[in-house]
Design an enzyme around this catalytic site. Structure first.
Site, short mmCIF file in Angstrom:
data_model
loop_
_atom_site.label_atom_id
_atom_site.label_comp_id
_atom_site.label_asym_id
_atom_site.label_seq_id
_atom_site.Cartn_x
_atom_site.Cartn_y
_atom_site.Cartn_z
N TYR A 36 0.61 -1.31 0.28
CA TYR A 36 -0.16 -0.23 -0.39
C TYR A 36 0.77 1.04 -0.02
CZ TYR A 36 -3.65 2.70 1.90
OH TYR A 36 -4.52 4.34 1.65
N ALA A 39 4.14 1.64 -0.77
CA ALA A 39 5.04 1.38 -2.15
C ALA A 39 3.82 2.52 -3.42
CB ALA A 39 5.02 0.33 -2.56
P1 NAP Z 1 -12.97 2.27 0.51
O1 NAP Z 1 -14.39 3.12 2.05
O2 NAP Z 1 -12.47 0.93 1.43
O3 NAP Z 1 -14.14 2.91 -0.80
C1 NAP Z 1 -12.71 2.52 -1.53
C2 NAP Z 1 -13.89 2.49 -3.08
O4 NAP Z 1 -12.60 2.22 -4.23
C3 NAP Z 1 -15.14 1.72 -3.42
O5 NAP Z 1 -15.93 2.58 -4.03
C4 NAP Z 1 -14.03 0.20 -4.01
O6 NAP Z 1 -15.64 0.24 -4.90
C5 NAP Z 1 -13.68 1.71 -4.98
N1 NAP Z 1 -12.87 0.01 -5.07
C6 NAP Z 1 -11.86 -0.38 -5.07
N2 NAP Z 1 -11.09 -1.77 -6.20
C7 NAP Z 1 -11.76 -1.15 -7.43
C8 NAP Z 1 -11.82 -1.55 -8.86
N3 NAP Z 1 -10.62 -2.22 -8.89
N4 NAP Z 1 -11.89 -0.30 -9.86
C9 NAP Z 1 -13.55 0.09 -9.40
N5 NAP Z 1 -13.20 0.91 -7.68
C10 NAP Z 1 -12.79 0.75 -7.26
O7 NAP Z 1 -12.31 3.39 1.18
P2 NAP Z 1 -12.10 5.15 1.36
O8 NAP Z 1 -11.47 4.80 2.81
O9 NAP Z 1 -12.61 5.98 1.09
O10 NAP Z 1 -10.71 5.41 -0.04
C11 NAP Z 1 -11.06 6.30 -0.55
C12 NAP Z 1 -9.54 6.85 -1.00
O11 NAP Z 1 -8.37 7.02 -0.37
C13 NAP Z 1 -8.56 5.34 -1.21
O12 NAP Z 1 -7.14 5.14 -2.48
C14 NAP Z 1 -7.66 5.12 -0.27
O13 NAP Z 1 -5.73 4.61 -0.49
C15 NAP Z 1 -7.04 6.75 0.06
N6 NAP Z 1 -7.25 6.82 2.31
C16 NAP Z 1 -8.04 6.38 2.66
C17 NAP Z 1 -7.44 6.48 4.36
C18 NAP Z 1 -8.29 6.46 5.18
O14 NAP Z 1 -8.74 6.73 6.05
N7 NAP Z 1 -9.97 6.38 4.59
C19 NAP Z 1 -6.57 7.46 4.71
C20 NAP Z 1 -5.56 8.23 3.95
C21 NAP Z 1 -5.91 6.84 2.00
P3 NAP Z 1 -15.90 -1.49 -4.01
O15 NAP Z 1 -17.69 -0.82 -3.28
O16 NAP Z 1 -17.12 -1.38 -5.20
O17 NAP Z 1 -15.31 -2.02 -3.29
#
Ligand code: NAP
Length: 246
Positions: free
Chosen positions: A154, A156
């Site tokens: 993650y 990386a």
């Molecule tokens: P989340 O609730 O797990 O949502 C992730 C989203 O990405 C979901 O809508 C998921 O769709 C979609 N996704 C996953 N694989 C996919 C694919 N192959 N094609 C299309 N869509 C896909 O995560 P989140 O916390 O909202 O995170 C959103 C972004 O912020 C991510 O890039 C994460 O790395 C980043 N981030 C989050 C945090 C945190 O603390 N939450 C911190 C730093 C960065 P499905 O519903 O179909 O699975």
């Protein structure tokens, strides 16, 4: 803040829940943009777009499929018009310590978190370059800046996304395309809900502002970067973490 994105088309990947849904809502309701809500499940994309209710339309996309990305960009542009704002938000974790980290876990995370952003930017910037206008925001993570035990894949992918952001920002600045990244810290979503209570407490203790972030905290900064208020900002990583990393 009035984002003044009236009628501009914005495409948000992974917009079915969490941070992506908040970003889609902010761009549509806070900014007046026409938002393409991209989700792997078409029915769900339609439901979320209907929930947003101030100018969003649902589309299906799995970001690991390059041909599908090209087709989706063409479909969004045919339906809504030229894409002015792209937000690469879709992301996954497959955590494991290095000794146990499988190639499959490595590849899955790199494909969704990094390769997909390259593919999506390549597809969307063809039109942006011709029109000499565009704004791209990539959602990275503070983990890409400081690393984290059990998250080598993650970290990386998110560090790679920062390098990708800065390189493309340099390439496309002369075409009036701004490319920035937002690095959230610890945000309350399904992704972090999976963390064990001990890990949550340890992380929370490191946050200067004393609370976890909300998806809306991140969405507000994405909205700013998408707006003309950020017209002199490109190639930057804006950290949204309540002072966790300084
Ligand atoms: P989340 O609730 O797990 O949502 C992730 C989203 O990405 C979901 O809508 C998921 O769709 C979609 N996704 C996953 N694989 C996919 C694919 N192959 N094609 C299309 N869509 C896909 O995560 P989140 O916390 O909202 O995170 C959103 C972004 O912020 C991510 O890039 C994460 O790395 C980043 N981030 C989050 C945090 C945190 O603390 N939450 C911190 C730093 C960065 P499905 O519903 O179909 O699975």
């Amino acid at each position: 803040m009035n984002l003044d994105l009236d009628g501009k088309v914005a495409m948000v990947t992974g917009a079915g829940r969490g941070i992506g849904k908040a970003i889609a809502t902010e761009l549509a309701c806070g900014g007046g943009a026409k938002v393409a809500v991209l989700d792997r499940d078409y029915e769900h994309a339609l439901e979320v777009a209907a929930d947003i209710a101030c100018g969003a339309k649902g589309f299906r996309i799995d970001v690991v499929d390059g041909a599908a990305i090209d087709a989706c960009v063409a479909e969004v542009e045919k339906d809504l018009g030229p894409i002015e704002v792209l937000v690469n938000n879709a992301g996954i974790t497959r955590d494991n310590l290095l000794a146990r980290l499988t190639e499959e876990q490595w590849d899955q995370v790199l494909d969704v978190n990094l390769k997909a952003a390259y593919l999506t930017m390549k597809a969307v910037t063809r039109g942006m370059m011709k029109r000499r206008s565009g704004r791209i925001i990539n959602i990275t993570s503070v983990v890409g800046m400081i690393g984290n035990k059990g998250q080598a894949n993650y970290a990386a992918s998110k560090a790679g996304l920062i390098g990708l952001t800065k390189s493309v920002a340099r390439e496309l600045a002369s075409r009036n395309i701004r490319v920035n990244a937002v690095a959230p810290g610890f945000i309350e979503t399904d992704m972090t809900a999976r963390l064990p209570a001990e890990a949550r407490e340890a992380l929370s203790a490191q946050i200067a502002l004393g609370r976890l972030g909300t998806p809306e905290d991140v969405a507000a900064v994405v909205g700013f970067l998408a707006s003309d208020a950020a017209s002199y900002i490109t190639g930057q990583v804006i950290v949204v973490d309540g002072g966790m990393v300084m």
